[in-house]
Design an enzyme around this catalytic site. Structure first.
Site, PDB file in Angstrom:
ATOM      1  N   GLU A 116      -0.414   1.599  -7.072  1.00  0.00           N
ATOM      2  CA  GLU A 116      -0.290   0.296  -6.411  1.00  0.00           C
ATOM      3  C   GLU A 116       1.151  -0.191  -6.376  1.00  0.00           C
ATOM      4  O   GLU A 116       1.444  -1.242  -5.789  1.00  0.00           O
ATOM      5  CB  GLU A 116      -1.150  -0.760  -7.133  1.00  0.00           C
ATOM      6  CG  GLU A 116      -2.652  -0.479  -7.199  1.00  0.00           C
ATOM      7  CD  GLU A 116      -3.033   0.279  -8.471  1.00  0.00           C
ATOM      8  OE1 GLU A 116      -2.128   0.811  -9.146  1.00  0.00           O
ATOM      9  OE2 GLU A 116      -4.235   0.350  -8.780  1.00  0.00           O
ATOM     10  N   LYS A 157       2.923  -0.164  -9.494  1.00  0.00           N
ATOM     11  CA  LYS A 157       3.049  -0.767 -10.836  1.00  0.00           C
ATOM     12  C   LYS A 157       4.460  -0.611 -11.400  1.00  0.00           C
ATOM     13  O   LYS A 157       5.006  -1.532 -11.996  1.00  0.00           O
ATOM     14  CB  LYS A 157       2.055  -0.105 -11.815  1.00  0.00           C
ATOM     15  CG  LYS A 157       0.598  -0.316 -11.467  1.00  0.00           C
ATOM     16  CD  LYS A 157      -0.310   0.421 -12.415  1.00  0.00           C
ATOM     17  CE  LYS A 157      -0.228   1.925 -12.291  1.00  0.00           C
ATOM     18  NZ  LYS A 157      -0.749   2.499 -11.045  1.00  0.00           N
ATOM     19  N   LYS A 193       7.347  -0.262  -9.888  1.00  0.00           N
ATOM     20  CA  LYS A 193       8.332  -1.148  -9.257  1.00  0.00           C
ATOM     21  C   LYS A 193       8.219  -2.560  -9.844  1.00  0.00           C
ATOM     22  O   LYS A 193       9.227  -3.194 -10.129  1.00  0.00           O
ATOM     23  CB  LYS A 193       8.106  -1.146  -7.737  1.00  0.00           C
ATOM     24  CG  LYS A 193       8.372  -2.473  -7.108  1.00  0.00           C
ATOM     25  CD  LYS A 193       9.433  -2.534  -6.065  1.00  0.00           C
ATOM     26  CE  LYS A 193       9.880  -3.966  -5.855  1.00  0.00           C
ATOM     27  NZ  LYS A 193      10.195  -4.298  -4.496  1.00  0.00           N
ATOM     28  N   GLY A 207       2.132   8.795 -12.249  1.00  0.00           N
ATOM     29  CA  GLY A 207       3.382   9.052 -11.534  1.00  0.00           C
ATOM     30  C   GLY A 207       3.916   7.703 -11.117  1.00  0.00           C
ATOM     31  O   GLY A 207       3.377   7.070 -10.233  1.00  0.00           O
ATOM     32  N   HIS A 208       4.940   7.239 -11.801  1.00  0.00           N
ATOM     33  CA  HIS A 208       5.448   5.882 -11.588  1.00  0.00           C
ATOM     34  C   HIS A 208       6.862   5.943 -11.013  1.00  0.00           C
ATOM     35  O   HIS A 208       7.770   6.465 -11.664  1.00  0.00           O
ATOM     36  CB  HIS A 208       5.447   5.109 -12.913  1.00  0.00           C
ATOM     37  CG  HIS A 208       4.065   4.836 -13.431  1.00  0.00           C
ATOM     38  ND1 HIS A 208       3.819   4.186 -14.607  1.00  0.00           N
ATOM     39  CD2 HIS A 208       2.848   5.104 -12.894  1.00  0.00           C
ATOM     40  CE1 HIS A 208       2.508   4.071 -14.774  1.00  0.00           C
ATOM     41  NE2 HIS A 208       1.900   4.636 -13.758  1.00  0.00           N
ATOM     42  N   GLN A 234      -2.687   4.305 -13.890  1.00  0.00           N
ATOM     43  CA  GLN A 234      -3.887   4.369 -13.050  1.00  0.00           C
ATOM     44  C   GLN A 234      -4.265   2.953 -12.600  1.00  0.00           C
ATOM     45  O   GLN A 234      -3.395   2.108 -12.486  1.00  0.00           O
ATOM     46  CB  GLN A 234      -5.049   5.068 -13.777  1.00  0.00           C
ATOM     47  CG  GLN A 234      -4.836   6.557 -13.995  1.00  0.00           C
ATOM     48  CD  GLN A 234      -3.967   6.892 -15.194  1.00  0.00           C
ATOM     49  OE1 GLN A 234      -4.161   6.365 -16.280  1.00  0.00           O
ATOM     50  NE2 GLN A 234      -3.013   7.772 -15.011  1.00  0.00           N
TER      51      GLN A 234
HETATM   52  P1  GDP Z   1       2.491   3.390  -9.436  1.00  0.00           P
HETATM   53  O1  GDP Z   1       1.828   4.639  -9.892  1.00  0.00           O
HETATM   54  O2  GDP Z   1       1.536   2.238  -9.342  1.00  0.00           O
HETATM   55  O3  GDP Z   1       3.709   3.027 -10.224  1.00  0.00           O
HETATM   56  O4  GDP Z   1       2.962   3.641  -7.938  1.00  0.00           O
HETATM   57  P2  GDP Z   1       3.675   4.982  -7.372  1.00  0.00           P
HETATM   58  O5  GDP Z   1       5.071   5.008  -7.833  1.00  0.00           O
HETATM   59  O6  GDP Z   1       2.833   6.178  -7.637  1.00  0.00           O
HETATM   60  O7  GDP Z   1       3.546   4.734  -5.820  1.00  0.00           O
HETATM   61  C1  GDP Z   1       4.095   3.642  -5.186  1.00  0.00           C
HETATM   62  C2  GDP Z   1       5.097   4.145  -4.123  1.00  0.00           C
HETATM   63  O8  GDP Z   1       5.449   3.082  -3.269  1.00  0.00           O
HETATM   64  C3  GDP Z   1       6.400   4.626  -4.716  1.00  0.00           C
HETATM   65  O9  GDP Z   1       6.913   5.637  -3.883  1.00  0.00           O
HETATM   66  C4  GDP Z   1       7.286   3.391  -4.668  1.00  0.00           C
HETATM   67  O10 GDP Z   1       8.674   3.694  -4.611  1.00  0.00           O
HETATM   68  C5  GDP Z   1       6.827   2.763  -3.388  1.00  0.00           C
HETATM   69  N1  GDP Z   1       6.849   1.314  -3.330  1.00  0.00           N
HETATM   70  C6  GDP Z   1       6.589   0.398  -4.301  1.00  0.00           C
HETATM   71  N2  GDP Z   1       6.577  -0.850  -3.785  1.00  0.00           N
HETATM   72  C7  GDP Z   1       6.841  -0.710  -2.458  1.00  0.00           C
HETATM   73  C8  GDP Z   1       6.925  -1.639  -1.366  1.00  0.00           C
HETATM   74  O11 GDP Z   1       6.735  -2.838  -1.505  1.00  0.00           O
HETATM   75  N3  GDP Z   1       7.184  -1.100  -0.141  1.00  0.00           N
HETATM   76  C9  GDP Z   1       7.374   0.226   0.071  1.00  0.00           C
HETATM   77  N4  GDP Z   1       7.623   0.644   1.303  1.00  0.00           N
HETATM   78  N5  GDP Z   1       7.287   1.114  -0.931  1.00  0.00           N
HETATM   79  C10 GDP Z   1       7.011   0.653  -2.174  1.00  0.00           C
HETATM   80  P1  IMO Z   2      -0.727   6.151 -11.547  1.00  0.00           P
HETATM   81  O1  IMO Z   2      -0.443   5.664 -12.942  1.00  0.00           O
HETATM   82  C1  IMO Z   2      -3.678   7.664  -8.734  1.00  0.00           C
HETATM   83  C2  IMO Z   2      -6.878  10.181 -10.381  1.00  0.00           C
HETATM   84  C3  IMO Z   2      -6.911  11.648 -10.024  1.00  0.00           C
HETATM   85  C4  IMO Z   2      -8.411  11.912 -10.097  1.00  0.00           C
HETATM   86  C5  IMO Z   2      -8.853  11.032 -11.261  1.00  0.00           C
HETATM   87  C6  IMO Z   2      -8.965  11.777 -12.594  1.00  0.00           C
HETATM   88  O2  IMO Z   2       0.425   6.845 -10.907  1.00  0.00           O
HETATM   89  O3  IMO Z   2      -1.317   5.064 -10.730  1.00  0.00           O
HETATM   90  P2  IMO Z   2      -7.182  12.718 -14.329  1.00  0.00           P
HETATM   91  O4  IMO Z   2      -6.069  13.694 -14.159  1.00  0.00           O
HETATM   92  O5  IMO Z   2      -6.753  11.386 -14.822  1.00  0.00           O
HETATM   93  O6  IMO Z   2      -8.321  13.266 -15.139  1.00  0.00           O
HETATM   94  O7  IMO Z   2      -7.780  12.500 -12.847  1.00  0.00           O
HETATM   95  O8  IMO Z   2      -7.881  10.007 -11.367  1.00  0.00           O
HETATM   96  N1  IMO Z   2      -5.598   9.704 -10.958  1.00  0.00           N
HETATM   97  C7  IMO Z   2      -4.716   8.919 -10.322  1.00  0.00           C
HETATM   98  N2  IMO Z   2      -4.719   8.449  -9.073  1.00  0.00           N
HETATM   99  N3  IMO Z   2      -2.696   7.312  -9.579  1.00  0.00           N
HETATM  100  C8  IMO Z   2      -2.697   7.749 -10.852  1.00  0.00           C
HETATM  101  O9  IMO Z   2      -1.809   7.316 -11.771  1.00  0.00           O
HETATM  102  C9  IMO Z   2      -3.718   8.627 -11.266  1.00  0.00           C
HETATM  103  N4  IMO Z   2      -4.007   9.259 -12.438  1.00  0.00           N
HETATM  104  C10 IMO Z   2      -5.166   9.900 -12.234  1.00  0.00           C
HETATM  105  O10 IMO Z   2      -6.388  11.887  -8.744  1.00  0.00           O
HETATM  106  O11 IMO Z   2      -9.043  11.415  -8.940  1.00  0.00           O
HETATM  107 MG    MG Z   3       1.522   6.602  -9.205  1.00  0.00          MG
END
Ligand code: GDP
Ligand code: IMO
Ligand code: MG
Length: 394
Positions: free
Chosen positions: A15, A17, A19, A41-42, A196
């Site tokens: 979502e 998180k 950022k 993956g953050h 997650q």
């Molecule tokens: P997390 O797992 O919740 O920390 O989110 P991720 O990092 O996996 O995925 C969010 C993606 O959206 C990343 O590539 C961020 O750099 C990007 N991101 C975060 N906030 C924004 C936003 O407001 N706009 C855009 N375009 N990208 C964003």
């Molecule tokens: P962040 O923190 C999105 C999903 C996997 C799978 C399910 C179970 O970046 O938001 P696991 O490896 O945890 O046993 O997988 O949960 N999943 C995520 N989806 N963001 C994640 O982390 C995730 N971590 C696990 O794709 O459906």
């Molecule tokens: Mg992520």
């Protein structure tokens, strides 16, 4: 007196998180992960530099902050060392500011192998599920066990026992009693960084298509031993995404979905998989903001919706001929759910440089207000781009 806040994903993960953690961490002293492992993956972007964290809390980019892994986290020590080395190569030192609770469960070869064979839910294959399964079966190996060679040799094949003992020596310096550390720091500001999202919570998510940890607010207490008041920031994307398998009522299979995936660069930060895309689901969001008692809703990636002519928000489901506005507890109902939408006109302007709510296009304001009304909660921050500066405080 210090203050505790939490950044909690309120959908299926990713979502934004990290950022928001990065923005809020500026005022925090400690940044604490309480669940999950390197399935997370953050992503953080600072001045065009991109950092992806899997286990290490996102606050580590600020040189003076202390980053912590609480008891509820599962740790793959080999992956942890790789992540530490990668950060050090980029000039970020963890010396004297990274701590791991003695109680964290350790991911071993068997966990990774079992997960590789197939979890049936499209897991990230990092060994997360099998590790938590061993933990609740009382068969797990915990951080403090890594310093006991005899115990390791009893539990594991000799080669693996030796390797784990060696890796244990490398990370022993991070070893700490986190419940005392957090509860005694009464003058410090603590930020709990969720991984997650609530719809992946092992109890409240779309079971069995979930992860294996407690991703919701209650997970903080379980995963750290800290049970004082915590102010919650619930992170919701302006549209929805999901990686892996499982029901997704508002999923889009058309051109609009493809455009959003492309504009939002919606590919997994851990596995690189294309993320599934769907409309904002207010039924799910009402449920997740309720179970987390969200004080501040944060809406992210609003910029990605620029150029989409008409936007839809799911306000209820039709299931077996009945209109339902409660998020179903079972996957079968969710699979049969037909979303009922409210349609809102979109906007074309690039909003990625806007930092003042009043300057947003009228239709973007309407979109935000409709979501606030449906959730009956305030949206206090809106993210309009990946960089820390691309933020609207409302
Ligand atoms: P997390 O797992 O919740 O920390 O989110 P991720 O990092 O996996 O995925 C969010 C993606 O959206 C990343 O590539 C961020 O750099 C990007 N991101 C975060 N906030 C924004 C936003 O407001 N706009 C855009 N375009 N990208 C964003
Ligand atoms: P962040 O923190 C999105 C999903 C996997 C799978 C399910 C179970 O970046 O938001 P696991 O490896 O945890 O046993 O997988 O949960 N999943 C995520 N989806 N963001 C994640 O982390 C995730 N971590 C696990 O794709 O459906
Ligand atoms: Mg992520």
């Amino acid at each position: 007196m210090g203050k505790a806040i939490a950044v909690l994903g309120c959908a299926w993960g990713d979502e934004g998180k990290a950022k928001i953690t990065d923005v809020l961490a500026k005022k925090s002293d400690f940044i604490v992960r309480f669940q999950g492992g390197n399935n997370a993956g953050h992503t953080i972007v600072v001045d065009d530099e991109k950092y992806v964290f899997h286990l290490i809390p996102s606050g580590i980019l600020y040189p003076e902050k202390i980053c912590v892994l609480g008891s509820g986290v599962v740790v793959d020590p080999f992956e942890l060392i790789k992540e530490i080395e990668n950060l050090e190569k980029r000039g970020i030192s963890l010396e004297n500011r990274f701590l791991i609770d003695s109680r964290v469960q350790i991911i071993i070869n068997k966990h990774r192998e079992l997960d590789q064979k197939g979890s049936g839910v499209g897991s990230t294959k990092r060994g997360i599920g099998p590790c938590y399964a061993d933990a609740v079966s009382r068969k797990g190996i915990r951080f403090a066990d890594l310093f006991d060679k005899e115990l390791l040799l009893q539990e594991l094949p000799p080669k693996e026992a030796e390797e784990l003992f060696e890796v244990g020596k490398q990370i022993e310096k991070y070893h700490q009693q986190i419940p005392y550390f957090l509860n005694n720091a009464t003058d410090k500001n603590i930020l709990f960084e969720g991984a997650q999202g609530s719809l992946l919570d092992v109890y409240f998510g779309t079971y069995p298509f979930v992860t294996s940890s407690h991703t919701i607010k209650g997970g903080i207490s379980i995963g750290t031993g800290f049970s004082k008041n915590v102010e919650t920031f619930g992170i919701l994307k302006s549209y929805y995404t999901r990686v892996g398998d499982g029901p997704f009522p508002t999923e889009l299979f058309n051109r609009v979905g493809e455009t959003i995936r492309k504009n939002g660069n919606e590919f997994g930060a851990t596995t690189g998989r294309p993320r599934r895309i769907g409309w904002f689901d207010a039924v799910a969001a009402k449920f997740t903001t309720m179970i987390n008692d969200i004080d501040n809703v944060v809406l992210t990636l609003l910029d990605v919706l620029s150029g989409v002519d008409f936007l839809k928000i799911c306000v209820s489901y039709e299931i077996d001929g009945k209109i339902i506005d409660e998020f179903p507890a079972n996957v079968k109902s969710l699979k049969n759910a037909i979303p009922q939408y409210l349609e809102i006109a979109g906007w074309n302007e690039d909003i990625s440089q806007i930092t003042d709510f009043d300057k947003l296009p009228q239709n973007a304001k309407i979109y935000i207000r409709v979501i606030e009304k449906l959730l009956d909660r305030k949206i206090t921050m809106i993210s309009v781009g990946p960089d820390r500066k691309q933020m609207i405080h409302k």
